[in-house]
Design an enzyme around this catalytic site. Sequence first.
Site, PDB file in Angstrom:
ATOM      1  N   ARG A  31       0.837  -1.202   0.000  1.00 18.57           N
ATOM      2  CA  ARG A  31       0.000   0.000   0.000  1.00 18.57           C
ATOM      3  C   ARG A  31       0.870   1.249   0.000  1.00 18.57           C
ATOM      4  O   ARG A  31       0.637   2.183  -0.772  1.00 18.57           O
ATOM      5  CB  ARG A  31      -0.921  -0.004   1.226  1.00 18.57           C
ATOM      6  CG  ARG A  31      -2.101  -0.963   1.115  1.00 18.57           C
ATOM      7  CD  ARG A  31      -2.750  -1.218   2.472  1.00 18.57           C
ATOM      8  NE  ARG A  31      -4.021  -1.934   2.384  1.00 18.57           N
ATOM      9  CZ  ARG A  31      -4.120  -3.251   2.206  1.00 18.57           C
ATOM     10  NH1 ARG A  31      -3.022  -3.989   2.081  1.00 18.57           N
ATOM     11  NH2 ARG A  31      -5.300  -3.829   2.144  1.00 18.57           N
ATOM     12  N   ASP A  53       6.575 -10.493  -3.379  1.00 18.01           N
ATOM     13  CA  ASP A  53       5.405  -9.649  -3.626  1.00 18.01           C
ATOM     14  C   ASP A  53       5.766  -8.171  -3.716  1.00 18.01           C
ATOM     15  O   ASP A  53       5.287  -7.458  -4.598  1.00 18.01           O
ATOM     16  CB  ASP A  53       4.365  -9.852  -2.519  1.00 18.01           C
ATOM     17  CG  ASP A  53       3.461 -11.040  -2.801  1.00 18.01           C
ATOM     18  OD1 ASP A  53       3.840 -11.899  -3.620  1.00 18.01           O
ATOM     19  OD2 ASP A  53       2.374 -11.124  -2.194  1.00 18.01           O
ATOM     20  N   ASN A  95       2.599 -13.752  -8.538  1.00 21.01           N
ATOM     21  CA  ASN A  95       1.354 -14.155  -7.892  1.00 21.01           C
ATOM     22  C   ASN A  95       1.028 -13.208  -6.748  1.00 21.01           C
ATOM     23  O   ASN A  95       0.498 -13.615  -5.715  1.00 21.01           O
ATOM     24  CB  ASN A  95       1.451 -15.605  -7.390  1.00 21.01           C
ATOM     25  CG  ASN A  95       0.091 -16.197  -7.059  1.00 21.01           C
ATOM     26  OD1 ASN A  95      -0.946 -15.671  -7.457  1.00 21.01           O
ATOM     27  ND2 ASN A  95       0.088 -17.294  -6.314  1.00 21.01           N
ATOM     28  N   GLY A  97      -1.151 -10.838  -5.230  1.00 23.46           N
ATOM     29  CA  GLY A  97      -2.541 -10.408  -5.320  1.00 23.46           C
ATOM     30  C   GLY A  97      -2.732  -8.936  -5.028  1.00 23.46           C
ATOM     31  O   GLY A  97      -3.481  -8.246  -5.728  1.00 23.46           O
ATOM     32  N   ARG A 125      -6.609 -16.499 -10.552  1.00 19.57           N
ATOM     33  CA  ARG A 125      -7.183 -15.741  -9.442  1.00 19.57           C
ATOM     34  C   ARG A 125      -8.142 -14.672  -9.962  1.00 19.57           C
ATOM     35  O   ARG A 125      -7.808 -13.899 -10.848  1.00 19.57           O
ATOM     36  CB  ARG A 125      -6.082 -15.104  -8.583  1.00 19.57           C
ATOM     37  CG  ARG A 125      -5.145 -16.131  -7.986  1.00 19.57           C
ATOM     38  CD  ARG A 125      -4.068 -15.493  -7.124  1.00 19.57           C
ATOM     39  NE  ARG A 125      -4.623 -14.888  -5.911  1.00 19.57           N
ATOM     40  CZ  ARG A 125      -3.878 -14.300  -4.985  1.00 19.57           C
ATOM     41  NH1 ARG A 125      -2.561 -14.241  -5.130  1.00 19.57           N
ATOM     42  NH2 ARG A 125      -4.434 -13.787  -3.907  1.00 19.57           N
ATOM     43  N   SER A 170     -13.858  -9.410  -1.917  1.00 16.92           N
ATOM     44  CA  SER A 170     -12.451  -9.273  -1.513  1.00 16.92           C
ATOM     45  C   SER A 170     -12.212  -7.865  -1.009  1.00 16.92           C
ATOM     46  O   SER A 170     -12.575  -6.892  -1.677  1.00 16.92           O
ATOM     47  CB  SER A 170     -11.510  -9.556  -2.691  1.00 16.92           C
ATOM     48  OG  SER A 170     -10.174  -9.234  -2.336  1.00 16.92           O
ATOM     49  N   SER A 171     -11.607  -7.747   0.158  1.00 15.75           N
ATOM     50  CA  SER A 171     -11.273  -6.420   0.674  1.00 15.75           C
ATOM     51  C   SER A 171     -10.268  -5.718  -0.224  1.00 15.75           C
ATOM     52  O   SER A 171     -10.185  -4.486  -0.249  1.00 15.75           O
ATOM     53  CB  SER A 171     -10.721  -6.534   2.094  1.00 15.75           C
ATOM     54  OG  SER A 171      -9.468  -7.208   2.104  1.00 15.75           O
ATOM     55  N   ASP A 297      -5.643 -14.727   6.440  1.00 16.38           N
ATOM     56  CA  ASP A 297      -4.295 -15.269   6.272  1.00 16.38           C
ATOM     57  C   ASP A 297      -3.791 -15.993   7.516  1.00 16.38           C
ATOM     58  O   ASP A 297      -2.772 -16.686   7.461  1.00 16.38           O
ATOM     59  CB  ASP A 297      -3.319 -14.159   5.877  1.00 16.38           C
ATOM     60  CG  ASP A 297      -3.505 -13.717   4.430  1.00 16.38           C
ATOM     61  OD1 ASP A 297      -4.176 -14.445   3.674  1.00 16.38           O
ATOM     62  OD2 ASP A 297      -2.995 -12.642   4.061  1.00 16.38           O
ATOM     63  N   GLU A 325      -3.629 -17.642  -3.047  1.00 16.51           N
ATOM     64  CA  GLU A 325      -2.596 -18.188  -3.919  1.00 16.51           C
ATOM     65  C   GLU A 325      -2.949 -19.592  -4.416  1.00 16.51           C
ATOM     66  O   GLU A 325      -2.521 -20.017  -5.481  1.00 16.51           O
ATOM     67  CB  GLU A 325      -1.250 -18.199  -3.201  1.00 16.51           C
ATOM     68  CG  GLU A 325      -0.563 -16.840  -3.114  1.00 16.51           C
ATOM     69  CD  GLU A 325      -1.116 -15.932  -2.032  1.00 16.51           C
ATOM     70  OE1 GLU A 325      -0.468 -14.921  -1.733  1.00 16.51           O
ATOM     71  OE2 GLU A 325      -2.202 -16.206  -1.486  1.00 16.51           O
ATOM     72  N   HIS A 374       3.007 -19.825  -0.055  1.00 16.42           N
ATOM     73  CA  HIS A 374       3.881 -19.560   1.090  1.00 16.42           C
ATOM     74  C   HIS A 374       3.221 -19.904   2.419  1.00 16.42           C
ATOM     75  O   HIS A 374       3.866 -20.439   3.323  1.00 16.42           O
ATOM     76  CB  HIS A 374       4.308 -18.088   1.073  1.00 16.42           C
ATOM     77  CG  HIS A 374       3.165 -17.112   1.020  1.00 16.42           C
ATOM     78  ND1 HIS A 374       3.088 -16.015   1.838  1.00 16.42           N
ATOM     79  CD2 HIS A 374       2.045 -17.063   0.250  1.00 16.42           C
ATOM     80  CE1 HIS A 374       1.987 -15.330   1.572  1.00 16.42           C
ATOM     81  NE2 HIS A 374       1.337 -15.952   0.605  1.00 16.42           N
ATOM     82  N   ARG A 375       1.935 -19.600   2.557  1.00 13.93           N
ATOM     83  CA  ARG A 375       1.275 -19.837   3.841  1.00 13.93           C
ATOM     84  C   ARG A 375       1.063 -21.324   4.108  1.00 13.93           C
ATOM     85  O   ARG A 375       1.116 -21.762   5.259  1.00 13.93           O
ATOM     86  CB  ARG A 375      -0.052 -19.075   3.903  1.00 13.93           C
ATOM     87  CG  ARG A 375       0.140 -17.582   3.662  1.00 13.93           C
ATOM     88  CD  ARG A 375      -0.691 -16.711   4.564  1.00 13.93           C
ATOM     89  NE  ARG A 375      -0.397 -15.297   4.298  1.00 13.93           N
ATOM     90  CZ  ARG A 375       0.600 -14.626   4.837  1.00 13.93           C
ATOM     91  NH1 ARG A 375       1.411 -15.235   5.692  1.00 13.93           N
ATOM     92  NH2 ARG A 375       0.809 -13.363   4.526  1.00 13.93           N
ATOM     93  N   LYS A 400       7.743 -15.414  -0.956  1.00 11.51           N
ATOM     94  CA  LYS A 400       6.682 -14.501  -1.373  1.00 11.51           C
ATOM     95  C   LYS A 400       6.440 -13.415  -0.336  1.00 11.51           C
ATOM     96  O   LYS A 400       6.180 -12.261  -0.680  1.00 11.51           O
ATOM     97  CB  LYS A 400       5.400 -15.289  -1.640  1.00 11.51           C
ATOM     98  CG  LYS A 400       4.279 -14.490  -2.281  1.00 11.51           C
ATOM     99  CD  LYS A 400       3.116 -15.392  -2.635  1.00 11.51           C
ATOM    100  CE  LYS A 400       2.138 -14.677  -3.543  1.00 11.51           C
ATOM    101  NZ  LYS A 400       1.511 -13.514  -2.923  1.00 11.51           N
TER     102      LYS A 400
END
Length: 421
Positions: A31, A53, A95, A97, A125, A170-171, A297, A325, A374-375, A400
């Site tokens: 952001r 990212d 990737n 987002g 996505r 999606s926020s 997440d 992802e 990654h998560r 990521k």
Amino acid sequence: MSVNDTVTVIPPGRPLHGQVSPPGSKSITNRALLLAALAKGTSRLGGVLKSDDTRHMSNALRQMGVTVEEPDDTTFVVTSSGRLQAPEGPLFLGNAGTAVRFLTAAVTTVDGSVTLDGDEYMRKRPIGPLVDALRAAGLEVSSATGCPPVQVKGSGTLAATRLEIDGGLSSQYVSALLMLAPCAAQPVEVALIGQDIGARGYVDLTLACMRAFGAQVTELDANTWRVAPTGYVASDYQVEPDASAATYLWAAEALSQGRIDLGVAADAFTQPDARAQGFIAQFPQMPAVINGSQMQDAIPTLAVLAAFNRTPVRFVDLANLRVKECDRVAALHDGLNAIRPGLATVEGDDLLVAADPALAGSHSDCSINTHADHRIAMCFALAGLKVSGVRIQDPLCVGKTYPGYWKALESLGVELQWVSA
């Protein structure tokens, strides 16, 4: 190393003690990078995350005429004219987002054509609802598949006075429109269609970051904001540590009954995933139902932790996890059942984790398919702290958002066994 490599976490058999500093927040870093690029002048961003990212975001901004310098591992210095320029070629965003969704809206201010694309995972996505919202506002945006690649033809101005989006999808769509709004020629209302905002806390993060860069936003009601046409002002900005990354360390501490000092208190985070600490603190007596809509997440962390809980846990409102992802609901289900059949079941968008404290100290000859997510890699490494034999595929996908994850575990005394394909 390649995507075919694996890493096995050797259960330490003792409490984990030490100090680990989580990386900067990915959500806030991307952001701040974008808002600094939309601001005339030089902004210094401290405490940032350097990962795949944020690299994709910074490289895309460079392609559009923004100077992004990196004087050290935790700083970006961004210098901009306040306007994004048409790039010579497509913006490749991997990737990431946040990068592809935020930029899809932002590049409508470019005078010229922009194509936003990503890797094979990004091309699956969804971004159609954001494209439709921008088109409804009179902007030339298209996507043949409802997923990237996205084509944008900008005129250099934003004449819209109202932007509408279904906030439950999606926020990131909501945040993308909000960050675009100050660039308009006149005040813009950003309004939500529907009752719910997916991960409302991330919208609050966006608003806080916008205001730090000079935006004037008035909340008219719970679903509508009026944004003044101020543009953005270059600012120095400090990014807080990543709460999503912190969840793995909090869970490792709980699983091992150790003490890991993160250098920041849980209640100091403003990111929504920090609320996961409240559930982690209840382990091994986590509640029977956990709603995942506002800390999406963190759900992979909590789901793996729940496998060792004393009682079963049902995770609800996980629809948005299916378009991350990878389909994280399916990936968590498959990974948990690879450790022990019957450990997890899926009912609609709910994930039920059976829970069995006797898993601790057991052996499972299993290989966890991370789907390059990654998560998924990081959360199942936690299972390896208590169950021997758990192999994590494509372990470097953690780059990521948390390139130093494996080194952080090793710094706590966790032994890792790497196998190269």
